[in-house]
Design a protein around this motif. Structure first.
Motif, PDB file in Angstrom:
ATOM      1  N   ALA A   1       0.873  -1.170   0.000  1.00 22.71           N
ATOM      2  CA  ALA A   1       0.000   0.000   0.000  1.00 22.71           C
ATOM      3  C   ALA A   1       0.914   1.224   0.000  1.00 22.71           C
ATOM      4  O   ALA A   1       2.097   1.136   0.367  1.00 22.71           O
ATOM      5  CB  ALA A   1      -0.909  -0.005   1.237  1.00 22.71           C
ATOM      6  N   ALA A   2       0.346   2.380  -0.406  1.00 23.83           N
ATOM      7  CA  ALA A   2       1.168   3.563  -0.680  1.00 23.83           C
ATOM      8  C   ALA A   2       1.437   4.395   0.562  1.00 23.83           C
ATOM      9  O   ALA A   2       0.508   4.836   1.238  1.00 23.83           O
ATOM     10  CB  ALA A   2       0.459   4.423  -1.712  1.00 23.83           C
ATOM     11  N   ALA A   3       2.717   4.649   0.851  1.00 24.72           N
ATOM     12  CA  ALA A   3       3.107   5.402   2.039  1.00 24.72           C
ATOM     13  C   ALA A   3       3.537   6.828   1.687  1.00 24.72           C
ATOM     14  O   ALA A   3       4.160   7.040   0.652  1.00 24.72           O
ATOM     15  CB  ALA A   3       4.258   4.690   2.738  1.00 24.72           C
ATOM     16  N   PRO A   4       3.204   7.801   2.552  1.00 28.11           N
ATOM     17  CA  PRO A   4       3.691   9.162   2.329  1.00 28.11           C
ATOM     18  C   PRO A   4       5.208   9.247   2.500  1.00 28.11           C
ATOM     19  O   PRO A   4       5.879  10.028   1.842  1.00 28.11           O
ATOM     20  CB  PRO A   4       2.979   9.989   3.403  1.00 28.11           C
ATOM     21  CG  PRO A   4       2.440   9.014   4.405  1.00 28.11           C
ATOM     22  CD  PRO A   4       2.314   7.687   3.730  1.00 28.11           C
ATOM     23  N   LYS A   5       5.748   8.426   3.418  1.00 25.75           N
ATOM     24  CA  LYS A   5       7.208   8.293   3.539  1.00 25.75           C
ATOM     25  C   LYS A   5       7.504   6.925   4.142  1.00 25.75           C
ATOM     26  O   LYS A   5       6.594   6.275   4.647  1.00 25.75           O
ATOM     27  CB  LYS A   5       7.796   9.419   4.372  1.00 25.75           C
ATOM     28  CG  LYS A   5       7.427   9.406   5.846  1.00 25.75           C
ATOM     29  CD  LYS A   5       8.063  10.621   6.497  1.00 25.75           C
ATOM     30  CE  LYS A   5       8.562  10.474   7.928  1.00 25.75           C
ATOM     31  NZ  LYS A   5       8.922   9.227   8.513  1.00 25.75           N
ATOM     32  N   VAL A   6       8.753   6.497   4.076  1.00 18.70           N
ATOM     33  CA  VAL A   6       9.053   5.146   4.565  1.00 18.70           C
ATOM     34  C   VAL A   6       8.940   5.128   6.096  1.00 18.70           C
ATOM     35  O   VAL A   6       9.543   5.956   6.773  1.00 18.70           O
ATOM     36  CB  VAL A   6      10.433   4.668   4.062  1.00 18.70           C
ATOM     37  CG1 VAL A   6      11.552   5.556   4.548  1.00 18.70           C
ATOM     38  CG2 VAL A   6      10.682   3.221   4.470  1.00 18.70           C
ATOM     39  N   PRO A   7       8.122   4.212   6.656  1.00 22.54           N
ATOM     40  CA  PRO A   7       7.981   4.160   8.121  1.00 22.54           C
ATOM     41  C   PRO A   7       9.288   3.720   8.806  1.00 22.54           C
ATOM     42  O   PRO A   7       9.877   2.706   8.435  1.00 22.54           O
ATOM     43  CB  PRO A   7       6.884   3.107   8.330  1.00 22.54           C
ATOM     44  CG  PRO A   7       6.130   3.051   7.036  1.00 22.54           C
ATOM     45  CD  PRO A   7       7.170   3.311   5.977  1.00 22.54           C
ATOM     46  N   ASP A   8       9.723   4.496   9.806  1.00 24.18           N
ATOM     47  CA  ASP A   8      10.956   4.169  10.542  1.00 24.18           C
ATOM     48  C   ASP A   8      10.916   2.769  11.135  1.00 24.18           C
ATOM     49  O   ASP A   8      11.915   2.059  11.148  1.00 24.18           O
ATOM     50  CB  ASP A   8      11.154   5.153  11.710  1.00 24.18           C
ATOM     51  CG  ASP A   8      11.490   6.545  11.211  1.00 24.18           C
ATOM     52  OD1 ASP A   8      12.000   6.649  10.076  1.00 24.18           O
ATOM     53  OD2 ASP A   8      11.222   7.515  11.949  1.00 24.18           O
ATOM     54  N   SER A   9       9.727   2.376  11.666  1.00 16.71           N
ATOM     55  CA  SER A   9       9.620   1.062  12.321  1.00 16.71           C
ATOM     56  C   SER A   9      10.041  -0.055  11.370  1.00 16.71           C
ATOM     57  O   SER A   9      10.641  -1.040  11.788  1.00 16.71           O
ATOM     58  CB  SER A   9       8.185   0.775  12.740  1.00 16.71           C
ATOM     59  OG  SER A   9       7.658   1.849  13.442  1.00 16.71           O
ATOM     60  N   LEU A  10       9.708   0.104  10.090  1.00 22.95           N
ATOM     61  CA  LEU A  10      10.009  -0.968   9.135  1.00 22.95           C
ATOM     62  C   LEU A  10      11.505  -1.056   8.886  1.00 22.95           C
ATOM     63  O   LEU A  10      12.080  -2.148   8.851  1.00 22.95           O
ATOM     64  CB  LEU A  10       9.231  -0.755   7.838  1.00 22.95           C
ATOM     65  CG  LEU A  10       7.705  -0.750   7.993  1.00 22.95           C
ATOM     66  CD1 LEU A  10       7.029  -0.658   6.628  1.00 22.95           C
ATOM     67  CD2 LEU A  10       7.217  -2.009   8.721  1.00 22.95           C
ATOM     68  N   LEU A  11      12.167   0.105   8.756  1.00 23.17           N
ATOM     69  CA  LEU A  11      13.626   0.082   8.566  1.00 23.17           C
ATOM     70  C   LEU A  11      14.311  -0.520   9.790  1.00 23.17           C
ATOM     71  O   LEU A  11      15.273  -1.275   9.669  1.00 23.17           O
ATOM     72  CB  LEU A  11      14.152   1.504   8.314  1.00 23.17           C
ATOM     73  CG  LEU A  11      13.885   2.057   6.907  1.00 23.17           C
ATOM     74  CD1 LEU A  11      14.291   3.522   6.826  1.00 23.17           C
ATOM     75  CD2 LEU A  11      14.615   1.236   5.843  1.00 23.17           C
ATOM     76  N   MET A  12      13.756  -0.213  10.987  1.00 25.39           N
ATOM     77  CA  MET A  12      14.328  -0.752  12.227  1.00 25.39           C
ATOM     78  C   MET A  12      14.244  -2.275  12.268  1.00 25.39           C
ATOM     79  O   MET A  12      15.123  -2.934  12.806  1.00 25.39           O
ATOM     80  CB  MET A  12      13.552  -0.239  13.438  1.00 25.39           C
ATOM     81  CG  MET A  12      13.551   1.247  13.624  1.00 25.39           C
ATOM     82  SD  MET A  12      14.850   1.752  14.702  1.00 25.39           S
ATOM     83  CE  MET A  12      14.263   1.041  16.235  1.00 25.39           C
ATOM     84  N   GLN A  13      13.163  -2.829  11.718  1.00 27.69           N
ATOM     85  CA  GLN A  13      12.914  -4.278  11.830  1.00 27.69           C
ATOM     86  C   GLN A  13      13.572  -5.083  10.714  1.00 27.69           C
ATOM     87  O   GLN A  13      13.368  -6.289  10.585  1.00 27.69           O
ATOM     88  CB  GLN A  13      11.405  -4.538  11.900  1.00 27.69           C
ATOM     89  CG  GLN A  13      10.812  -4.037  13.211  1.00 27.69           C
ATOM     90  CD  GLN A  13       9.304  -4.003  13.231  1.00 27.69           C
ATOM     91  OE1 GLN A  13       8.629  -4.816  12.601  1.00 27.69           O
ATOM     92  NE2 GLN A  13       8.738  -3.054  13.973  1.00 27.69           N
ATOM     93  N   LEU A  14      14.351  -4.392   9.882  1.00 30.63           N
ATOM     94  CA  LEU A  14      15.049  -5.055   8.770  1.00 30.63           C
ATOM     95  C   LEU A  14      16.443  -5.485   9.240  1.00 30.63           C
ATOM     96  O   LEU A  14      17.127  -4.738   9.939  1.00 30.63           O
ATOM     97  CB  LEU A  14      15.168  -4.031   7.633  1.00 30.63           C
ATOM     98  CG  LEU A  14      15.295  -4.492   6.191  1.00 30.63           C
ATOM     99  CD1 LEU A  14      14.183  -5.444   5.799  1.00 30.63           C
ATOM    100  CD2 LEU A  14      15.314  -3.269   5.281  1.00 30.63           C
ATOM    101  N   LYS A  15      16.877  -6.698   8.836  1.00 28.87           N
ATOM    102  CA  LYS A  15      18.245  -7.140   9.141  1.00 28.87           C
ATOM    103  C   LYS A  15      19.242  -6.338   8.320  1.00 28.87           C
ATOM    104  O   LYS A  15      18.877  -5.799   7.268  1.00 28.87           O
ATOM    105  CB  LYS A  15      18.423  -8.613   8.736  1.00 28.87           C
ATOM    106  CG  LYS A  15      17.713  -9.605   9.610  1.00 28.87           C
ATOM    107  CD  LYS A  15      18.034 -11.031   9.132  1.00 28.87           C
ATOM    108  CE  LYS A  15      17.105 -12.018   9.813  1.00 28.87           C
ATOM    109  NZ  LYS A  15      17.195 -13.372   9.240  1.00 28.87           N
ATOM    110  N   TYR A  16      20.516  -6.333   8.735  1.00 29.58           N
ATOM    111  CA  TYR A  16      21.550  -5.800   7.846  1.00 29.58           C
ATOM    112  C   TYR A  16      21.601  -6.704   6.618  1.00 29.58           C
ATOM    113  O   TYR A  16      21.535  -7.924   6.732  1.00 29.58           O
ATOM    114  CB  TYR A  16      22.904  -5.765   8.553  1.00 29.58           C
ATOM    115  CG  TYR A  16      22.941  -4.722   9.656  1.00 29.58           C
ATOM    116  CD1 TYR A  16      22.711  -3.381   9.355  1.00 29.58           C
ATOM    117  CD2 TYR A  16      23.162  -5.090  10.978  1.00 29.58           C
ATOM    118  CE1 TYR A  16      22.716  -2.422  10.358  1.00 29.58           C
ATOM    119  CE2 TYR A  16      23.176  -4.131  11.991  1.00 29.58           C
ATOM    120  CZ  TYR A  16      22.942  -2.796  11.668  1.00 29.58           C
ATOM    121  OH  TYR A  16      22.936  -1.860  12.654  1.00 29.58           O
ATOM    122  N   GLY A  17      21.671  -6.091   5.453  1.00 30.79           N
ATOM    123  CA  GLY A  17      21.617  -6.860   4.203  1.00 30.79           C
ATOM    124  C   GLY A  17      20.179  -7.036   3.720  1.00 30.79           C
ATOM    125  O   GLY A  17      19.942  -7.596   2.656  1.00 30.79           O
ATOM    126  N   GLY A  18      19.213  -6.541   4.519  1.00 27.97           N
ATOM    127  CA  GLY A  18      17.801  -6.731   4.188  1.00 27.97           C
ATOM    128  C   GLY A  18      17.290  -5.727   3.167  1.00 27.97           C
ATOM    129  O   GLY A  18      17.876  -4.659   2.966  1.00 27.97           O
TER     130      GLY A  18
END
Ligand code: SAH
Length: 213
Positions: A151-168
């Motif tokens: 779904a379309a986001a106004p900006k990338v949610p910080d929570s999602l970047l936080m929950q990504l592994k390195y290399g993700g």
């Protein structure tokens, strides 16, 4: 109706000529019975080259868009993936054909239930769906090798970047309410990089780190 033949044609005419080349992705689209994920009266159009309504004013993406997002997720067997916006459950089925385990957050309860039963009917068990605000991710199950937001986001949610592994990898449409740019974020120890893929149109991501109601 010969759904196998319709799927084969979808792959040959809509995906391969437009640059979907990853054999794992093409095989997943050959396998997953898309007609089981849409309202039965639309079965004839299940493999057509456009999005379809799935109720609650939501849509299942055009096959090509789902394939493009999957290809940029760069899935490997065993990957743990998070999807935001389960909708029909079709994109999750495609992911489950390639990755190990997948989680999805859907804000509309009836869609979450429909997706879950369609996935089970199609034979998938390696997934969990919860009802909630996916702009906050699903922290307890993270971190993830890949996150896909449908779904379309106004900006990338910080929570999602936080929950990504390195290399993700994180694939998400970012932009205005009515048109967006499909964007790939990669998280490395040295920081987050971004690649803009193409223009696109998705229904709004509604939530704390998305659009208002
Ligand atoms: N991936 C789906 C397409 C879903 S359409 C498929 O393959 O069919 C987008 C979905 O995102 C809708 O079902 C909508 O209800 C959901 N959505 C919108 N905002 C959300 C949020 N904050 N959290 C979880 N789901 C959300």
């Amino acid at each position: 109706m010969d759904f196998d033949a319709m799927r084969e044609r979808m792959v040959a005419e809509q995906l391969m000529p437009r640059g979907i080349t990853d054999p794992k992705v093409l095989d997943a689209f050959r396998k997953v019975p898309r007609h089981l994920f849409i309202p039965p009266e639309l079965s004839l159009n299940a493999y057509a080259d456009y999005p379809l309504p799935i109720g609650e004013s939501q849509t299942i993406s055009q096959p090509y868009m789902a394939a493009l997002m999957t290809q940029y997720l760069d899935l490997a067997p065993g990957d743990k993936i998070l999807e935001i916006g389960a909708g029909s459950g079709y994109q999750l089925a495609i992911i489950l054909e390639i990755a190990g385990m997948a989680y999805s957050v859907e804000r509309i309860q009836s869609l979450a239930e429909g997706a879950s039963s369609a996935l089970k009917r199609a034979g998938y068990n390696n997934f969990r769906i919860k009802v909630g605000d996916g702009t906050l991710g699903w922290e307890e199950e993270g971190p993830y090798d890949g996150i896909i937001v449908t779904a379309a986001a106004p900006k990338v949610p910080d929570s999602l970047l936080m929950q990504l592994k390195y290399g993700g990898r994180l694939v998400i449409p970012v932009g205005g309410r009515f048109s967006q740019i499909l964007t790939l974020f990669r998280k490395e120890k040295t920081g987050v990089t971004l690649k803009e893929i193409c223009g696109c149109v998705f229904v709004p991501l509604v939530g704390r780190q998305g659009w208002g109601e």
